[in-house]
Design a protein around this motif. Structure first.
Motif, PDB file in Angstrom:
ATOM      1  N   UNK A  63      44.401  13.976  18.304  1.00  0.00           N
ATOM      2  CA  UNK A  63      45.577  13.612  17.520  1.00  0.00           C
ATOM      3  C   UNK A  63      46.763  14.516  17.853  1.00  0.00           C
ATOM      4  N   UNK A  64      46.501  15.829  17.937  1.00  0.00           N
ATOM      5  CA  UNK A  64      47.574  16.775  18.284  1.00  0.00           C
ATOM      6  C   UNK A  64      48.172  16.414  19.630  1.00  0.00           C
ATOM      7  N   UNK A  65      47.301  16.192  20.610  1.00  0.00           N
ATOM      8  CA  UNK A  65      47.764  15.900  21.965  1.00  0.00           C
ATOM      9  C   UNK A  65      48.623  14.639  21.966  1.00  0.00           C
ATOM     10  N   UNK A  66      48.188  13.659  21.189  1.00  0.00           N
ATOM     11  CA  UNK A  66      48.897  12.392  21.158  1.00  0.00           C
ATOM     12  C   UNK A  66      50.299  12.548  20.579  1.00  0.00           C
ATOM     13  N   UNK A  67      50.393  13.263  19.447  1.00  0.00           N
ATOM     14  CA  UNK A  67      51.702  13.473  18.821  1.00  0.00           C
ATOM     15  C   UNK A  67      52.630  14.208  19.785  1.00  0.00           C
ATOM     16  N   UNK A  68      52.095  15.272  20.407  1.00  0.00           N
ATOM     17  CA  UNK A  68      52.923  16.089  21.292  1.00  0.00           C
ATOM     18  C   UNK A  68      53.319  15.289  22.543  1.00  0.00           C
ATOM     19  N   UNK A  69      52.384  14.517  23.088  1.00  0.00           N
ATOM     20  CA  UNK A  69      52.692  13.712  24.273  1.00  0.00           C
ATOM     21  C   UNK A  69      53.823  12.728  23.991  1.00  0.00           C
ATOM     22  N   UNK A  70      53.711  12.044  22.841  1.00  0.00           N
ATOM     23  CA  UNK A  70      54.719  11.049  22.496  1.00  0.00           C
ATOM     24  C   UNK A  70      56.091  11.707  22.347  1.00  0.00           C
ATOM     25  N   UNK A  71      56.137  12.865  21.674  1.00  0.00           N
ATOM     26  CA  UNK A  71      57.400  13.579  21.490  1.00  0.00           C
ATOM     27  C   UNK A  71      57.958  14.007  22.846  1.00  0.00           C
ATOM     28  N   UNK A  72      57.066  14.502  23.714  1.00  0.00           N
ATOM     29  CA  UNK A  72      57.460  14.981  25.037  1.00  0.00           C
ATOM     30  C   UNK A  72      58.061  13.840  25.863  1.00  0.00           C
ATOM     31  N   UNK A  73      57.370  12.699  25.897  1.00  0.00           N
ATOM     32  CA  UNK A  73      57.851  11.556  26.678  1.00  0.00           C
ATOM     33  C   UNK A  73      59.211  11.093  26.180  1.00  0.00           C
ATOM     34  N   UNK A  74      59.376  11.131  24.849  1.00  0.00           N
ATOM     35  CA  UNK A  74      60.651  10.694  24.279  1.00  0.00           C
ATOM     36  C   UNK A  74      61.782  11.629  24.716  1.00  0.00           C
ATOM     37  N   UNK A  75      61.535  12.948  24.621  1.00  0.00           N
ATOM     38  CA  UNK A  75      62.576  13.923  24.978  1.00  0.00           C
ATOM     39  C   UNK A  75      62.949  13.788  26.450  1.00  0.00           C
ATOM     40  N   UNK A  76      61.943  13.704  27.316  1.00  0.00           N
ATOM     41  CA  UNK A  76      62.196  13.594  28.754  1.00  0.00           C
ATOM     42  C   UNK A  76      62.930  12.286  29.056  1.00  0.00           C
ATOM     43  N   UNK A  77      62.528  11.231  28.355  1.00  0.00           N
ATOM     44  CA  UNK A  77      63.181   9.944  28.561  1.00  0.00           C
ATOM     45  C   UNK A  77      64.647   9.980  28.184  1.00  0.00           C
ATOM     46  N   UNK A  78      64.946  10.627  27.046  1.00  0.00           N
ATOM     47  CA  UNK A  78      66.322  10.671  26.589  1.00  0.00           C
ATOM     48  C   UNK A  78      67.192  11.526  27.504  1.00  0.00           C
ATOM     49  N   UNK A  79      66.561  12.423  28.267  1.00  0.00           N
ATOM     50  CA  UNK A  79      67.342  13.257  29.188  1.00  0.00           C
ATOM     51  C   UNK A  79      67.895  12.443  30.353  1.00  0.00           C
ATOM     52  N   UNK A  80      67.403  11.224  30.519  1.00  0.00           N
ATOM     53  CA  UNK A  80      67.983  10.433  31.599  1.00  0.00           C
ATOM     54  C   UNK A  80      67.065   9.369  32.165  1.00  0.00           C
ATOM     55  N   UNK A  81      65.748   9.585  31.999  1.00  0.00           N
ATOM     56  CA  UNK A  81      64.818   8.630  32.611  1.00  0.00           C
ATOM     57  C   UNK A  81      64.967   7.227  32.042  1.00  0.00           C
ATOM     58  N   UNK A  82      65.313   7.136  30.727  1.00  0.00           N
ATOM     59  CA  UNK A  82      65.467   5.817  30.123  1.00  0.00           C
ATOM     60  C   UNK A  82      66.503   5.003  30.882  1.00  0.00           C
ATOM     61  N   UNK A  83      67.574   5.691  31.281  1.00  0.00           N
ATOM     62  CA  UNK A  83      68.653   4.965  31.943  1.00  0.00           C
ATOM     63  C   UNK A  83      68.369   4.771  33.424  1.00  0.00           C
TER      64      UNK A  83
END
Lengths: 227, 193
Positions: A63-83
């Motif tokens: 559960x910990x890994x999942x929460x942290x992974x999701x947060x991590x992917x979101x942060x990295x995505x917002x840095x530019x990968x989403x676009x």
């Protein structure tokens, strides 16, 4: 703890560190937009640690890994990968929905185990998890909206981006759909399966999640029958 | 939490008013269906279903939810026929529905909710129902060519309104139903002997 469990914990710490690094970088750059998009996920990623220190109650490594992974992917995505990448945008909604669902699940579990006055029967936990996650999804959208409106008023760039009607609706849909999946996973009927998974990860045989004092034959002392 | 159960009542006057409201709701739902207004039909059917949970669980036609929150929940269905104040009334209705759900969960399961948790649950349920309503409207617009949502900003203001209504419902709930004293609640408890 088994090797697998140790690896999961290490991966969790690594991503928490990376998020902390990005947040620190944002502070040094003095970029409010970056800070909002890395700082909030960083706070979410610290949630498992908070639960451990505040409540002395360790969330399962999965559960910990999942929460942290999701947060991590979101942060990295917002840095530019989403676009930059189309496929990243495709998983964006799923990822943020998973964060919200995960936090909703964890909140219900913490409240349940920490406050003796709150009793949630296992077969109703489903409802509570979906309600918590659905509401968190709305709070998240309203916060994004409020920040972007304020940014417009003060003539700056919106800190958190809301792209369009479809994005808002899909975010909410994924929060609720994710919560349904988590709730199924966290509900009594699937505890057998879940504890097998957690035991493999944690290796010490006991339930690796939070206490579940309520699953086995607690006497229903209610006086609610008619007549 | 005995006091919460005061909202599910078995007094005959309440039963008469509640059954009348259920009748109005069923009629409204069928009328919406008849004119092809699927979304409002879903809404009406949901309110009826939530209202009848205690009756079905107890298999006793005199055990019903209190009429006040049910009336609040029913108002937008009537309002959308008249076409007045539909949006703000919908938030109110969503909050009233959330209230009914919270009370039913408290009354008919082994759930133990201290007051702070019951209030929190009412607020959160309101938000979740608002999200579901927004999602329904969106897909209705896409698939059924309706025009409920004009855009992102409109939806966001709906959600802001629902959030405010949810918090108001939580506060009202706390003040009105939890602090109105045990006398009122005890005399109206389900199956009270």
């Amino acid at each position: 703890m088994t090797t697998l469990g140790r690896v999961l914990r290490l991966a969790t710490y690594a991503m928490q560190l990376a998020l902390g690094g990005i947040t620190a970088y944002a502070v040094l750059q003095g970029s409010a937009g970056m800070l909002a998009n890395a700082g909030l996920p960083f706070l979410i990623a610290l949630f498992p640690l908070y639960v451990r220190y505040r409540y002395d109650n360790q969330l399962s490594p999965t559960l910990s890994l999942w929460i942290v992974t999701a947060a991590f992917l979101h942060a990295v995505g917002m840095l530019g990968l989403y676009r930059t990448y189309g496929w990243y945008d495709q998983i964006a909604h799923g990822v943020s929905g998973a964060v919200v669902a995960g936090v909703g699940y964890a909140l219900v579990r913490v409240i349940e185990t920490e406050y003796d006055s709150v009793e949630i029967p296992p077969n109703l936990r489903f409802v509570f998890i979906v309600v918590f996650a659905g509401a968190l999804g709305v709070v998240w959208e309203v916060a994004e909206f409020a920040l972007s409106e304020l940014a417009v008023i003060f003539g700056g760039e919106p800190l958190l981006a809301q792209f369009g009607l479809g994005d808002v609706v899909l975010d909410m849909l994924f929060s609720i759909a994710g919560a349904v999946l988590v709730a199924v996973w966290g509900t009594r009927y699937f505890d057998g399966l879940r504890s097998v998974v957690d035991r493999h990860v944690d290796g010490d045989g006991r339930d690796a999640g939070t206490d579940r004092r309520d699953t086995d034959g607690r006497v229903d002392s209610t006086d609610r029958t008619v007549d | 939490m005995a006091r919460l159960r005061g909202l599910v009542e078995s007094r005959s006057l309440n039963a008469a008013v509640t059954w009348t409201l259920v009748g109005v709701l069923v009629a409204g739902t069928l009328a919406s269906l008849a004119v092809g207004d699927l979304l409002w039909a879903v809404f009406g059917a949901t309110v009826v279903a939530v209202a009848l949970v205690p009756t079905v669980l107890r298999r006793d036609a005199s055990v019903l939810v209190a009429w006040e929150p049910l009336a609040l929940a029913a108002v937008p269905l009537v309002a959308q026929w008249v076409g007045l104040f539909v949006t703000p009334l919908t938030y109110l209705s969503v909050a009233a529905l959330a209230l009914l759900v919270a009370v039913e969960i408290d009354s008919f399961s082994a759930t133990e909710m201290p007051p702070w948790f019951a209030v929190l649950f009412v607020v959160l349920t309101t938000l979740t129902v608002a999200a579901l309503w927004g999602i329904l409207q969106y897909f209705s617009d896409m698939l059924l060519e309706t025009s409920f949502l004009s855009g992102r900003v409109a939806l966001m203001w709906e959600l802001v309104g629902a959030t405010a209504a949810g918090i108001a419902a939580g506060v009202l709930f706390h003040r009105y139903f939890l602090e109105s004293g045990p006398d009122v609640a005890d005399s109206t408890e389900v199956g009270g002997s």
